[in-house]
Design a protein around this motif. Structure first.
Motif, PDB file in Angstrom:
ATOM      1  N   LYS A   7       3.175 -45.638  31.289  1.00  0.00           N
ATOM      2  CA  LYS A   7       2.158 -44.677  31.717  1.00  0.00           C
ATOM      3  C   LYS A   7       1.322 -44.215  30.529  1.00  0.00           C
ATOM      4  O   LYS A   7       0.129 -43.965  30.649  1.00  0.00           O
ATOM      5  CB  LYS A   7       2.820 -43.496  32.423  1.00  0.00           C
ATOM      6  N   GLY A   8       1.957 -44.126  29.367  1.00  0.00           N
ATOM      7  CA  GLY A   8       1.236 -43.773  28.146  1.00  0.00           C
ATOM      8  C   GLY A   8       0.242 -44.844  27.726  1.00  0.00           C
ATOM      9  O   GLY A   8      -0.643 -44.593  26.900  1.00  0.00           O
ATOM     10  N   LEU A   9       0.378 -46.045  28.295  1.00  0.00           N
ATOM     11  CA  LEU A   9      -0.541 -47.155  27.986  1.00  0.00           C
ATOM     12  C   LEU A   9      -1.514 -47.436  29.132  1.00  0.00           C
ATOM     13  O   LEU A   9      -2.162 -48.480  29.164  1.00  0.00           O
ATOM     14  CB  LEU A   9       0.267 -48.426  27.686  1.00  0.00           C
ATOM     15  N   ASN A  10      -1.545 -46.519  30.114  1.00  0.00           N
ATOM     16  CA  ASN A  10      -2.431 -46.680  31.263  1.00  0.00           C
ATOM     17  C   ASN A  10      -1.932 -47.744  32.248  1.00  0.00           C
ATOM     18  O   ASN A  10      -2.712 -48.253  33.058  1.00  0.00           O
ATOM     19  CB  ASN A  10      -3.860 -47.014  30.806  1.00  0.00           C
ATOM     20  N   VAL A  11      -0.649 -48.100  32.177  1.00  0.00           N
ATOM     21  CA  VAL A  11      -0.043 -49.020  33.146  1.00  0.00           C
ATOM     22  C   VAL A  11       0.561 -48.164  34.251  1.00  0.00           C
ATOM     23  O   VAL A  11       1.504 -47.408  34.017  1.00  0.00           O
ATOM     24  CB  VAL A  11       1.041 -49.900  32.497  1.00  0.00           C
ATOM     25  N   LYS A  12       0.018 -48.285  35.459  1.00  0.00           N
ATOM     26  CA  LYS A  12       0.387 -47.370  36.547  1.00  0.00           C
ATOM     27  C   LYS A  12       1.790 -47.644  37.093  1.00  0.00           C
ATOM     28  O   LYS A  12       2.516 -46.729  37.472  1.00  0.00           O
ATOM     29  CB  LYS A  12      -0.633 -47.467  37.682  1.00  0.00           C
ATOM     30  N   GLU A  13       2.166 -48.917  37.207  1.00  0.00           N
ATOM     31  CA  GLU A  13       3.499 -49.225  37.730  1.00  0.00           C
ATOM     32  C   GLU A  13       4.034 -50.500  37.087  1.00  0.00           C
ATOM     33  O   GLU A  13       3.278 -51.334  36.586  1.00  0.00           O
ATOM     34  CB  GLU A  13       3.463 -49.384  39.256  1.00  0.00           C
TER      35      GLU A  13
END
Length: 359
Positions: free
Chosen positions: A192-198
């Motif tokens: 999530k800190g890398l903008n990966v939602k799931e």
């Protein structure tokens, strides 16, 4: 205990044959009552840790995971991965009994006779997935490390039942399985800190498609200041989940200067560190940091790391979600098995391995 041996008698026989080929390891050497360190284990001056480079007034973060719903927890995890590459977790949900059992099983395996342990050595093991050995890569090292290990690559419960040593098989499996949830939650927070939602199936393979558990044994050493338990290196994993006993000796390099910080044992805690694969996937945002283990002159030490890795046939490189934000990639796309082979074909050498993936 055997009578203490002098330096002359040490040099008159083949230490490598005894420790490496015959499977006695450094545990066997330690039990000979050596008064001096065999020359094969004396590290160059620059690799010997000096207390002038140790920082005593700093420590890696300790993160309480008792409330995953608190957004500050994910923030602390990402912050620690960026600034330290290492942190300890408490209230992680892995039962203390499982941690104690795997530590006891590790001691039990290394107490076995050399000929029993040696059945799992490179020359005798029926599978590359089970490996007992000593040091790191003895044939590539100019100076050996004061450590014995058992390395178990997980394929399936059936293979583990057939091939893993019975002295520690069940305990190792229990530790791996009971850590699964906390590993996933840590990776979800980091993604999530890398903008990966799931974490979909593809990401799951890339982040945690394979696992290896090691059992490490560091016996008492006659001249610990002259050698190392493990030399300077960073891990090739996505994440490493480390259980250590109460002895201490793990040191982490500070990100901003040439100084080392001790990772003190905390009862019931687990040490987490970012590996090279996650540094590459995050395009350098999360840091895979050099660490090392000193030798101990007073007590035997054990540790049990779980290495959470991509699958061997996965291609690792900066994640699309990271590059989409306009970052310039600093790593190329690399076949993970090639990266791992590069790591294991040489001695420990700090952060040199990750240069293999740089553009």
């Amino acid at each position: 205990m055997a009578p203490a041996l002098s330096m002359d008698s040490i040099n008159s026989w083949d230490v490598i044959s005894f420790a490496v080929d015959k499977g006695h390891g450094v545990k066997g050497l330690a039990e000979l009552g050596l008064e001096t360190l065999p020359k094969q284990y004396i590290q160059p001056i620059e690799e010997q840790i000096t207390y002038s480079t140790v920082v005593n007034d700093d420590s890696i973060p300790v993160i309480d995971l008792s409330n995953w719903n608190d957004p500050k927890v994910a923030e602390q995890i990402c912050n620690a991965a960026e600034k330290w590459g290492f942190f300890q977790i408490v209230n992680h949900g892995i039962p203390i009994e499982i941690l104690e059992n795997v530590k006891e099983a590790t001691r039990g395996f290394f107490q076995l006779p050399a000929e029993e342990k040696n059945k799992h050595s490179k020359d005798h093991s029926p599978s590359n997935n089970v490996r007992y050995g000593t040091s790191f890569t003895p044939k590539a090292e100019k100076a050996l490390e004061w450590k014995d290990f058992l390395s178990l690559f997980y394929v399936s419960d059936d293979e583990a039942a057939a091939l893993w040593p019975s002295a520690c098989r069940n305990e190792a499996l229990d530790f791996m399985k009971s850590s699964k949830l906390v590993i996933r939650r840590l990776l979800e927070a980091l993604m999530k800190g890398l903008n990966v939602k799931e974490i979909d199936e593809t990401k799951e393979s890339l982040l945690m498609g394979s696992k290896r558990i090691n059992m490490n044994y560091y016996p008492k050493c006659p001249e610990p200041e002259l050698t190392v338990g493990v030399g300077r290196h960073s891990d090739v994993s996505t994440l490493t989940i480390l259980l250590q006993d109460d002895i201490g000796g793990l040191y982490v390099k500070k990100l901003d200067r040439d100084a080392w910080v001790h990772v003190p044992p905390i009862d019931g805690a687990i040490v987490i560190n970012v590996g090279d694969a996650l540094q590459i996937l995050s395009n350098g945002r999360y840091k895979s940091i050099e660490h090392r283990v000193i030798a101990n002159g007073r007590r035997n030490r054990i540790s049990v790391p779980i290495f959470v890795n991509p699958r061997p046939n996965d291609i690792i490189g900066p994640l699309p979600e990271v590059i989409e934000r306009g970052e310039k990639p600093i790593y190329k796309q690399v076949l993970y098995s090639d990266y791992v082979k590069h790591f294991f074909r040489k001695a420990h050498d700090g952060k040199e391995t990750v240069d293999f993936a740089k553009i």
